[in-house]
Design an enzyme around this catalytic site. Structure first.
Site, PDB file in Angstrom:
ATOM      1  N   GLY A  80       0.836  -1.207   0.000  1.00  0.00           N
ATOM      2  CA  GLY A  80       0.000   0.000   0.000  1.00  0.00           C
ATOM      3  C   GLY A  80       0.863   1.246   0.000  1.00  0.00           C
ATOM      4  O   GLY A  80       0.556   2.235   0.654  1.00  0.00           O
TER       5      GLY A  80
ATOM      6  N   SER B 227       1.396   3.264  -2.385  1.00  0.00           N
ATOM      7  CA  SER B 227       1.052   4.213  -3.446  1.00  0.00           C
ATOM      8  C   SER B 227       0.364   5.470  -2.947  1.00  0.00           C
ATOM      9  O   SER B 227       0.298   6.462  -3.663  1.00  0.00           O
ATOM     10  CB  SER B 227       0.135   3.513  -4.466  1.00  0.00           C
ATOM     11  OG  SER B 227      -1.000   2.961  -3.806  1.00  0.00           O
TER      12      SER B 227
ATOM     13  N   ASN C 206       1.778  -2.335   5.359  1.00  0.00           N
ATOM     14  CA  ASN C 206       0.991  -1.114   5.574  1.00  0.00           C
ATOM     15  C   ASN C 206      -0.396  -1.153   4.924  1.00  0.00           C
ATOM     16  O   ASN C 206      -1.311  -0.484   5.400  1.00  0.00           O
ATOM     17  CB  ASN C 206       1.785   0.083   5.029  1.00  0.00           C
ATOM     18  CG  ASN C 206       0.930   1.309   4.846  1.00  0.00           C
ATOM     19  OD1 ASN C 206       0.632   2.021   5.802  1.00  0.00           O
ATOM     20  ND2 ASN C 206       0.500   1.565   3.604  1.00  0.00           N
TER      21      ASN C 206
ATOM     22  N   SER D 118      -3.002   0.370  14.483  1.00  0.00           N
ATOM     23  CA  SER D 118      -3.711   1.651  14.645  1.00  0.00           C
ATOM     24  C   SER D 118      -3.919   1.881  16.126  1.00  0.00           C
ATOM     25  O   SER D 118      -3.954   0.926  16.909  1.00  0.00           O
ATOM     26  CB  SER D 118      -5.074   1.581  13.948  1.00  0.00           C
ATOM     27  OG  SER D 118      -5.862   2.696  14.308  1.00  0.00           O
TER      28      SER D 118
ATOM     29  N   TYR E 102     -12.790  -3.090  11.754  1.00  0.00           N
ATOM     30  CA  TYR E 102     -11.448  -2.487  11.590  1.00  0.00           C
ATOM     31  C   TYR E 102     -10.637  -2.649  12.883  1.00  0.00           C
ATOM     32  O   TYR E 102      -9.469  -3.059  12.854  1.00  0.00           O
ATOM     33  CB  TYR E 102     -11.623  -1.004  11.236  1.00  0.00           C
ATOM     34  CG  TYR E 102     -10.329  -0.243  11.021  1.00  0.00           C
ATOM     35  CD1 TYR E 102      -9.643  -0.309   9.808  1.00  0.00           C
ATOM     36  CD2 TYR E 102      -9.781   0.546  12.036  1.00  0.00           C
ATOM     37  CE1 TYR E 102      -8.463   0.394   9.610  1.00  0.00           C
ATOM     38  CE2 TYR E 102      -8.597   1.252  11.848  1.00  0.00           C
ATOM     39  CZ  TYR E 102      -7.949   1.176  10.627  1.00  0.00           C
ATOM     40  OH  TYR E 102      -6.769   1.874  10.440  1.00  0.00           O
TER      41      TYR E 102
ATOM     42  N   ALA F 131     -11.029  -4.858  15.242  1.00  0.00           N
ATOM     43  CA  ALA F 131     -10.685  -6.275  15.419  1.00  0.00           C
ATOM     44  C   ALA F 131      -9.461  -6.633  14.569  1.00  0.00           C
ATOM     45  O   ALA F 131      -8.549  -7.337  15.015  1.00  0.00           O
ATOM     46  CB  ALA F 131     -11.872  -7.154  15.038  1.00  0.00           C
TER      47      ALA F 131
ATOM     48  N   ILE G 106      -4.193  10.278  11.056  1.00  0.00           N
ATOM     49  CA  ILE G 106      -3.241  10.815  10.078  1.00  0.00           C
ATOM     50  C   ILE G 106      -4.042  11.286   8.854  1.00  0.00           C
ATOM     51  O   ILE G 106      -4.977  10.607   8.423  1.00  0.00           O
ATOM     52  CB  ILE G 106      -2.229   9.712   9.644  1.00  0.00           C
ATOM     53  CG1 ILE G 106      -1.548   9.055  10.871  1.00  0.00           C
ATOM     54  CG2 ILE G 106      -1.198  10.268   8.669  1.00  0.00           C
ATOM     55  CD1 ILE G 106      -0.663   9.947  11.693  1.00  0.00           C
TER      56      ILE G 106
HETATM   57  P1  NAP Z   1      -5.153   5.076   2.254  1.00  0.00           P
HETATM   58  O1  NAP Z   1      -4.780   6.491   2.087  1.00  0.00           O
HETATM   59  O2  NAP Z   1      -6.557   4.663   2.002  1.00  0.00           O
HETATM   60  O3  NAP Z   1      -4.151   4.169   1.388  1.00  0.00           O
HETATM   61  C1  NAP Z   1      -4.312   2.772   1.415  1.00  0.00           C
HETATM   62  C2  NAP Z   1      -3.210   2.115   0.619  1.00  0.00           C
HETATM   63  O4  NAP Z   1      -3.359   0.695   0.764  1.00  0.00           O
HETATM   64  C3  NAP Z   1      -3.274   2.410  -0.862  1.00  0.00           C
HETATM   65  O5  NAP Z   1      -1.945   2.454  -1.361  1.00  0.00           O
HETATM   66  C4  NAP Z   1      -4.009   1.201  -1.426  1.00  0.00           C
HETATM   67  O6  NAP Z   1      -3.659   0.908  -2.781  1.00  0.00           O
HETATM   68  C5  NAP Z   1      -3.478   0.114  -0.526  1.00  0.00           C
HETATM   69  N1  NAP Z   1      -4.336  -1.071  -0.436  1.00  0.00           N
HETATM   70  C6  NAP Z   1      -5.592  -1.163   0.038  1.00  0.00           C
HETATM   71  N2  NAP Z   1      -6.029  -2.430  -0.028  1.00  0.00           N
HETATM   72  C7  NAP Z   1      -5.021  -3.150  -0.572  1.00  0.00           C
HETATM   73  C8  NAP Z   1      -4.849  -4.511  -0.908  1.00  0.00           C
HETATM   74  N3  NAP Z   1      -5.820  -5.427  -0.703  1.00  0.00           N
HETATM   75  N4  NAP Z   1      -3.674  -4.910  -1.439  1.00  0.00           N
HETATM   76  C9  NAP Z   1      -2.676  -4.014  -1.656  1.00  0.00           C
HETATM   77  N5  NAP Z   1      -2.775  -2.714  -1.358  1.00  0.00           N
HETATM   78  C10 NAP Z   1      -3.943  -2.289  -0.837  1.00  0.00           C
HETATM   79  O7  NAP Z   1      -4.855   4.594   3.756  1.00  0.00           O
HETATM   80  P2  NAP Z   1      -3.857   5.187   4.871  1.00  0.00           P
HETATM   81  O8  NAP Z   1      -4.614   6.101   5.730  1.00  0.00           O
HETATM   82  O9  NAP Z   1      -2.593   5.607   4.235  1.00  0.00           O
HETATM   83  O10 NAP Z   1      -3.618   3.848   5.725  1.00  0.00           O
HETATM   84  C11 NAP Z   1      -2.442   3.056   5.581  1.00  0.00           C
HETATM   85  C12 NAP Z   1      -2.376   2.092   6.752  1.00  0.00           C
HETATM   86  O11 NAP Z   1      -2.334   2.831   7.981  1.00  0.00           O
HETATM   87  C13 NAP Z   1      -3.599   1.180   6.868  1.00  0.00           C
HETATM   88  O12 NAP Z   1      -3.205  -0.092   7.332  1.00  0.00           O
HETATM   89  C14 NAP Z   1      -4.451   1.883   7.913  1.00  0.00           C
HETATM   90  O13 NAP Z   1      -5.332   1.002   8.561  1.00  0.00           O
HETATM   91  C15 NAP Z   1      -3.375   2.402   8.843  1.00  0.00           C
HETATM   92  N6  NAP Z   1      -3.777   3.521   9.693  1.00  0.00           N
HETATM   93  C16 NAP Z   1      -4.224   4.698   9.158  1.00  0.00           C
HETATM   94  C17 NAP Z   1      -4.542   5.752  10.015  1.00  0.00           C
HETATM   95  C18 NAP Z   1      -5.021   7.078   9.503  1.00  0.00           C
HETATM   96  O14 NAP Z   1      -5.436   7.907  10.339  1.00  0.00           O
HETATM   97  N7  NAP Z   1      -4.925   7.361   8.214  1.00  0.00           N
HETATM   98  C19 NAP Z   1      -4.452   5.590  11.402  1.00  0.00           C
HETATM   99  C20 NAP Z   1      -3.994   4.370  11.902  1.00  0.00           C
HETATM  100  C21 NAP Z   1      -3.659   3.346  11.044  1.00  0.00           C
HETATM  101  P3  NAP Z   1      -4.672   1.290  -4.017  1.00  0.00           P
HETATM  102  O15 NAP Z   1      -4.766   2.772  -4.041  1.00  0.00           O
HETATM  103  O16 NAP Z   1      -4.006   0.743  -5.237  1.00  0.00           O
HETATM  104  O17 NAP Z   1      -5.978   0.627  -3.683  1.00  0.00           O
END
Ligand code: NAP
Length: 237
Positions: free
Chosen positions: A13, A15, A91, A141, A157, A159, A190
Site C-alpha cells: 500500500g 502508493s 501497511n 492503529s 477495523y 478487530a 493521520i
Molecule cells: P489510504 O490512504 O486509504 O491508502 C491505502 C493504501 O493501501 C493504498 O496504497 C491502497 O492501494 C493500498 N491497499 C488497500 N487495499 C489493498 C490490498 N488489498 N492490497 C494491496 N494494497 C492495498 O490509507 P492510509 O490512511 O494511508 O492507511 C495506511 C495504513 O495505515 C492502513 O493499514 C491503515 O489502517 C493504517 N492507519 C491509518 C490511520 C489514519 O489515520 N490514516 C491511522 C492508523 C492506522 P490502491 O490505491 O491501489 O488501492
C-alpha cells in the site's frame, strides 16, 4: 543516524497516504524501495517518480495482499529483481464503516483479509527472501482495542488492528532467533484519503481533534520517520 543506504524494502500500500510517506522517508534515508499497490497504478507511479527524484532505485509491484496467489507472484517479482528483501512494511489497509449490527459479512471478510491476513501472507513470503538483520514493520492503529480510544462504527477495523498487534508479538518471538526483528506502529489520526471523509466534516473532525493532545492530525511523514528508525540498524535490538 538511521542510515539504511542500499537496503531493499517493500512497502505494501505504498502508493498513497501513510505508505507513500513511509516509502519516501525510507528513500530519503538511503533505501531503494519497491512500491506495492492494489489498483491505483497512477498513484504508485507518482511515488516511484518521487523516489527516483531522490536518486534511489525503485519499482512498483501490483498485488492484492489479501490474495495468496497474488502475494506469491509479488514476492517472486521481488526475488527476480533484487534476489533478496531487507525490510517489509506491512501497511496496506482498508476501512469500512458500519454500526456493529449492520456489518455485512463481505465487509468483515474484506477488512480482516486485507488488514490482518494480508500481513501474515506477505510476512510468510518475505522471510523466504530475508536474512539476519532484516526487519518487518506492521502497521496497526490506535484503534486496535485496549487503549481506551474506542471509536464507533469500525468494530471490524478495530478487530483487524488488534489482531495485527497480536500477530506482531507472535512473529517477533518466532523470528527473533533468525535475526529478523518484527515491530508494530500504531498511528493515531493521520491525514490521508482514508480519513478525508472524517476530516471534511467539521463536527466529526472537532470530535476527533478533541481526543488528540496536540490538537491536530498527524502527517504520513510522521509515521515514515518512525518506520525509518525501525528499519535501521539502530533498531537491531
Ligand atoms: P489510504 O490512504 O486509504 O491508502 C491505502 C493504501 O493501501 C493504498 O496504497 C491502497 O492501494 C493500498 N491497499 C488497500 N487495499 C489493498 C490490498 N488489498 N492490497 C494491496 N494494497 C492495498 O490509507 P492510509 O490512511 O494511508 O492507511 C495506511 C495504513 O495505515 C492502513 O493499514 C491503515 O489502517 C493504517 N492507519 C491509518 C490511520 C489514519 O489515520 N490514516 C491511522 C492508523 C492506522 P490502491 O490505491 O491501489 O488501492
Amino acid at each position: 543516524m538511521f542510515d539504511i543506504t542500499g537496503k531493499k524494502p517493500l512497502v505494501t500500500g505504498g502508493s498513497r497516504g501513510i505508505g507513500r510517506g513511509i516509502a519516501v522517508c525510507l528513500a530519503k534515508q538511503g533505501a531503494e524501495v519497491a512500491v506495492n499497490y492494489r489498483s491505483n497504478a497512477e498513484e504508485a507511479e507518482r511515488v516511484v517518480r518521487e523516489v527516483r527524484d531522490l536518486g534511489r532505485e525503485t519499482f512498483m509491484v501490483q498485488a492484492d495482499v489479501s490474495k495468496k496467489e497474488e502475494v506469491i507472484r509479488m514476492f517472486g517479482e521481488i526475488r527476480d529483481h533484487w534476489g533478496k528483501l531487507d525490510i517489509l512494511v506491512n501497511n496496506a489497509g482498508i476501512l469500512r464503516m458500519a454500526s456493529f449490527e449492520e456489518i455485512k459479512e463481505e465487509d468483515w471478510d474484506a477488512v480482516l483479509d486485507t488488514n490482518l491476513k494480508g500481513q501474515y501472507l506477505c510476512a510468510q513470503e518475505a522471510i523466504k527472501l530475508m536474512g539476519s538483520g532484516s526487519k518487518i514493520i506492521n502497521i496497526s492503529s490506535i484503534a486496535s482495542g485496549g487503549v481506551g480510544m474506542g471509536s464507533s462504527h469500525i468494530t471490524h477495523y478495530v478487530a483487524s488492528k488488534g489482531g495485527v498487534v497480536a500477530l506482531t508479538e507472535g512473529m517477533a518471538v518466532d523470528l527473533a532467533p533468525k535475526g529478523i526483528n518484527v515491530n508494530v506502529i500504531a498511528p493515531g489520526l493521520i491525514e490521508t484519503d482514508m480519513t478525508q471523509s472524517f476530516l471534511a466534516d467539521e463536527k466529526v473532525k472537532a470530535g476527533f481533534l478533541a481526543k488528540i493532545p496536540k490538537g491536530r492530525a498527524g502527517k504520513p511523514e510522521d509515521i515514515g520517520a518512525a518506520a525509518a528508525f525501525l528499519a535501521s540498524n539502530e533498531a537491531d535490538y
